[in-house]
Design a protein around this motif. Structure first.
Motif, mmCIF file in Angstrom:
data_model
loop_
_atom_site.group_PDB
_atom_site.id
_atom_site.type_symbol
_atom_site.label_atom_id
_atom_site.label_comp_id
_atom_site.label_asym_id
_atom_site.label_seq_id
_atom_site.Cartn_x
_atom_site.Cartn_y
_atom_site.Cartn_z
ATOM 1 N N SER A 1 0.823 -1.204 0.000
ATOM 2 C CA SER A 1 0.000 0.000 0.000
ATOM 3 C C SER A 1 0.861 1.261 0.000
ATOM 4 C CB SER A 1 -0.908 0.032 1.241
ATOM 5 O OG SER A 1 -1.698 -1.131 1.320
ATOM 6 N N ILE A 2 0.309 2.311 -0.614
ATOM 7 C CA ILE A 2 0.889 3.646 -0.562
ATOM 8 C C ILE A 2 -0.187 4.589 -0.059
ATOM 9 C CG2 ILE A 2 1.971 5.516 -1.871
ATOM 10 C CD1 ILE A 2 2.862 3.468 -3.932
ATOM 11 N N PHE A 3 0.117 5.351 0.986
ATOM 12 C CA PHE A 3 -0.858 6.306 1.503
ATOM 13 C C PHE A 3 -0.125 7.500 2.097
ATOM 14 C CE2 PHE A 3 0.030 3.151 4.733
ATOM 15 C CZ PHE A 3 0.121 3.844 5.931
ATOM 16 N N ARG A 4 -0.856 8.584 2.237
ATOM 17 C CA ARG A 4 -0.292 9.792 2.833
ATOM 18 C C ARG A 4 -1.249 10.298 3.906
ATOM 19 N NH1 ARG A 4 -2.020 13.167 -2.291
ATOM 20 N NH2 ARG A 4 -3.828 14.239 -1.384
ATOM 21 N N ILE A 5 -0.654 10.979 4.890
ATOM 22 C CA ILE A 5 -1.420 11.561 5.985
ATOM 23 C C ILE A 5 -1.077 13.037 6.062
ATOM 24 C CG2 ILE A 5 -1.768 11.571 8.487
ATOM 25 C CD1 ILE A 5 -1.118 8.581 8.469
ATOM 26 N N ASN A 6 -2.101 13.875 5.974
ATOM 27 C CA ASN A 6 -1.920 15.328 5.998
ATOM 28 C C ASN A 6 -2.597 15.885 7.243
ATOM 29 O OD1 ASN A 6 -1.660 18.055 5.541
ATOM 30 N ND2 ASN A 6 -2.309 17.963 3.393
ATOM 31 N N LEU A 7 -1.777 16.408 8.161
ATOM 32 C CA LEU A 7 -2.276 16.959 9.417
ATOM 33 C C LEU A 7 -2.126 18.469 9.474
ATOM 34 C CD1 LEU A 7 -0.714 14.278 11.825
ATOM 35 C CD2 LEU A 7 -2.991 14.279 10.758
ATOM 36 N N ASP A 8 -1.949 19.108 8.327
ATOM 37 C CA ASP A 8 -1.687 20.538 8.303
ATOM 38 C C ASP A 8 -2.915 21.385 8.595
ATOM 39 O OD1 ASP A 8 1.030 20.677 7.928
ATOM 40 O OD2 ASP A 8 0.898 20.467 5.758
ATOM 41 N N GLY A 9 -4.091 20.817 8.534
ATOM 42 C CA GLY A 9 -5.283 21.615 8.795
ATOM 43 C C GLY A 9 -6.416 20.763 9.308
ATOM 44 N N ASN A 10 -7.585 21.319 9.351
ATOM 45 C CA ASN A 10 -8.799 20.601 9.728
ATOM 46 C C ASN A 10 -9.746 20.645 8.528
ATOM 47 O OD1 ASN A 10 -10.732 19.262 11.221
ATOM 48 N ND2 ASN A 10 -11.514 21.138 12.201
ATOM 49 N N PRO A 11 -10.119 19.503 7.964
ATOM 50 C CA PRO A 11 -9.943 18.155 8.506
ATOM 51 C C PRO A 11 -8.568 17.571 8.202
ATOM 52 C CG PRO A 11 -11.157 18.040 6.457
ATOM 53 C CD PRO A 11 -10.951 19.505 6.730
ATOM 54 N N ALA A 12 -8.181 16.603 9.045
ATOM 55 C CA ALA A 12 -7.003 15.788 8.751
ATOM 56 C C ALA A 12 -7.370 14.816 7.640
ATOM 57 C CB ALA A 12 -6.564 15.031 9.994
ATOM 58 N N ASP A 13 -6.397 14.502 6.800
ATOM 59 C CA ASP A 13 -6.698 13.744 5.589
ATOM 60 C C ASP A 13 -5.836 12.499 5.493
ATOM 61 O OD1 ASP A 13 -7.889 13.683 2.727
ATOM 62 O OD2 ASP A 13 -5.723 13.542 2.383
ATOM 63 N N LEU A 14 -6.474 11.372 5.219
ATOM 64 C CA LEU A 14 -5.784 10.120 4.889
ATOM 65 C C LEU A 14 -6.181 9.745 3.480
ATOM 66 C CD1 LEU A 14 -4.322 7.371 5.390
ATOM 67 C CD2 LEU A 14 -6.458 6.565 6.428
ATOM 68 N N ALA A 15 -5.196 9.596 2.590
ATOM 69 C CA ALA A 15 -5.459 9.279 1.189
ATOM 70 C C ALA A 15 -4.660 8.053 0.784
ATOM 71 C CB ALA A 15 -5.097 10.472 0.301
ATOM 72 N N VAL A 16 -5.332 7.097 0.130
ATOM 73 C CA VAL A 16 -4.690 5.863 -0.326
ATOM 74 C C VAL A 16 -4.556 5.926 -1.840
ATOM 75 C CG1 VAL A 16 -4.854 3.346 -0.433
ATOM 76 C CG2 VAL A 16 -5.665 4.558 1.601
ATOM 77 N N THR A 17 -3.339 5.855 -2.328
ATOM 78 C CA THR A 17 -3.107 5.895 -3.765
ATOM 79 C C THR A 17 -2.801 4.525 -4.356
ATOM 80 O OG1 THR A 17 -0.780 6.452 -3.384
ATOM 81 C CG2 THR A 17 -2.319 8.280 -3.695
ATOM 82 N N HIS A 18 -2.567 3.533 -3.485
ATOM 83 C CA HIS A 18 -2.322 2.170 -3.971
ATOM 84 C C HIS A 18 -2.597 1.184 -2.842
ATOM 85 C CE1 HIS A 18 -0.401 -0.983 -6.461
ATOM 86 N NE2 HIS A 18 -0.009 -1.462 -5.288
ATOM 87 N N GLY A 19 -3.270 0.082 -3.154
ATOM 88 C CA GLY A 19 -3.485 -0.963 -2.169
ATOM 89 C C GLY A 19 -4.688 -0.713 -1.277
ATOM 90 N N THR A 20 -4.682 -1.395 -0.142
ATOM 91 C CA THR A 20 -5.795 -1.325 0.804
ATOM 92 C C THR A 20 -5.247 -1.228 2.227
ATOM 93 O OG1 THR A 20 -7.158 -2.724 -0.645
ATOM 94 C CG2 THR A 20 -7.893 -2.459 1.633
#
Length: 527
Positions: free
Chosen positions: A177-196
């Motif tokens: 899996s490939i994913f990113r976590i962005n905590l720079d603002g509200n809402p916090a964001d989790l995005a998956v670009t590959h896998g599960t």
């Protein structure tokens, strides 16, 4: 301009001289000096070696799990929990459990794990390696806390169990899996670009998030989230892709040299295949040397000493490929060729237990003085002070700074290794991965697909090396090497590179001298 610090303490606390019968040849156990020196003096006599306090050894120091900082750009600070550890991270710096990394406005960091998985941190961000655990069977458990900012994670699904946490939420990859976590603002964001990945908040939330899906968390209202069937682009996505391409380039063509190690899928082997050449030396096994250097090259020419509370000072190589050759195996000098490195006990598996804080050296060139392991920092009445111990830099000359190919550049022509009247050509690259990068095809899969014979342990395993030793006339009197160690005959005056290698037993300021088998000569292991 940064000036290197000069340290004249001794890496070895003691020295020993092994004299070969009817020969004036002697191997001196001593060694290592850090600093820029106009000329490298010979090591002093044994009696003149100054005493050094023992380096710390935790009960589990021989099995400490350390992962690699594989890329560092700009300002990156390192903390042990809340206490500063290093003001500036360096490539090849070991990362251990509890370390927290904080990037500055220009800082970027890549952490590489044993199975090739990576965590990447963009500017003005922070993550903590909350758990780096290894079970007795070698399986690993990793917990990473994303504290602030934007971070990327690429978990290949071949080995290990990973959990990435942010706030009350946990993310566990189900497959590669490939994913990113962005905590720079509200809402916090989790995005998956590959896998599960599986996402949970430990209470009501429990779901699987698949490729090209995102989830937004309201940081002001725990338990509130929105699922989105898309992934918004981020300006740092290209940097993440560029790092993937760089790692894929390193593993395009591999040799079979790593096949008999305990960790053939560790991405650090790709660096050695890319930046150097392997030689199959009769009676010794595989040996490695960097490409494009001559006999005047120094494996300790550029680097730093970094202090770690559980293991003392560890060597951090300034060379781009400088991970494995300074944490397992042994370096050896050949008069006709120069320095070569022999792997041994690299990684957790059938022939090793993991990672060691320093390099081993067998045979030294005349008048050569390797780097000195520094003395321990002074302790206060209440234990170590909560300030960082500065890195002790080593720079033995500008000729050692930039000697290796750039990623994508042409590889220098290999040198022939003349040994005992034979010219030994480098081992050819025969393993070609179909997809590279952190979640691409690993060495073992590629070898099984294209060169299945290299995975036949009956021809390259520890057992055959032990049998070779026993049938060679050496190793009589009932001697046998420990079953968990890689084994080579110990050095003698006529063949100084041949040595057994075993991990340190603790204490002694990092000094470890392997006991040679009967009638096989002495062994030298300056650390």
């Amino acid at each position: 301009m940064r000036h290197p610090l000069i340290c004249h303490s001794w890496f070895m606390r003691t020295g020993r001289i092994f004299a070969a019968a009817n020969s004036a040849f002697a191997l001196v156990l001593a060694v290592s000096a850090f600093g820029q020196e106009p000329a490298v003096p010979p090591p002093p006599p044994d009696a003149q070696l100054p005493a050094q306090r023992a380096q710390p050894q935790s009960p589990d120091a021989n099995n400490v799990r350390a992962v690699r900082l594989s890329d560092v750009e700009g300002k990156v600070q390192v903390f042990n929990g809340v206490n500063p550890a290093f003001d500036q991270a360096q490539p090849n710096m070991p990362a251990v459990e509890g370390m927290r990394f904080v990037t500055g406005p220009d800082g970027r960091l890549e952490i590489q794990f044993e199975d090739g998985s990576v965590a990447r941190i963009t500017p003005n961000s922070s993550v903590t390696l909350t758990q780096l655990h290894r079970n007795g069977d070698g399986s690993t458990f990793t917990t990473i806390d994303a504290n602030t900012g934007l971070s990327y994670y690429e978990m290949n699904g071949r080995a290990g169990q990973y959990t990435v946490r942010f706030g009350p939420n946990g993310v566990m990859p189900i497959d590669s899996s490939i994913f990113r976590i962005n905590l720079d603002g509200n809402p916090a964001d989790l995005a998956v670009t590959h896998g599960t990945v599986h996402v949970t908040d430990g209470q009501n939330l429990s779901l699987d998030l698949r490729t090209n899906h995102s989830i937004h968390f309201d940081t002001q209202s725990p338990g509130q989230y929105d699922l989105v069937q898309s992934v918004a682009a981020d300006t740092w996505d290209q940097w993440n892709s560029d790092r993937d391409q760089a790692l894929a380039t390193l593993e395009e063509s591999a040799t079979t040299a790593r096949a008999s190690t305990g960790s053939p899928d560790d991405a650090a082997w790709n660096d050695l295949d890319y930046y150097g050449d392997w030689y199959n030396v009769p009676g010794y096994g595989q040996a490695w040397s960097p490409s494009g250097v001559g006999t005047n090259w120094d494996p300790f020419g550029v680097g730093s000493w970094g202090y770690y509370p559980t293991v003392g000072y560890t060597w951090i190589s300034g060379y781009s490929w400088g991970w494995w050759p300074y944490h397992c195996g042994a370096w050896n000098w050949f008069d006709s060729y120069g320095w070569m490195w022999f792997p041994g006990n690299c990684g957790f598996g059938a022939i090793g237990v993991g990672w060691y804080p320093y390099a081993t050296v067998w045979h030294l060139p005349p008048n050569y003085r390797p780097p000195v392991r520094p003395k321990l920092p002074v302790r206060g009445p209440h234990g170590p002070a909560p300030h960082p111990e500065p890195l002790i830099a080593v720079n033995r000359g500008p000729q050692f700074a930039q000697q290796f190919r750039t990623i994508g550049g042409a590889k220098p022509a290999p040198r022939a290794f003349d040994y005992e009247g034979r010219s030994i050509a480098p081992v050819e690259s025969t393993i070609h991965v179909s997809t590279g990068g952190p979640i691409g095809e690993g060495f073992t899969t590629a070898a099984a697909r294209t060169n299945p014979e290299v995975l036949d342990r009956s021809s390259v395993g520890v057992t055959s090396r032990r049998d070779l030793y026993q049938t060679s006339g050496r190793g009589s009197n009932g001697y046998a090497p420990p079953p968990s160690y890689a084994y080579r005959p110990a050095p003698s005056a006529s063949s100084p590179a041949r040595s057994s290698y075993s991990p340190p037993s603790g204490g002694g300021g990092g000094v470890h001298v392997a006991s040679p088998p009967p009638s096989s000569g002495g062994g030298v292991h300056p650390h």
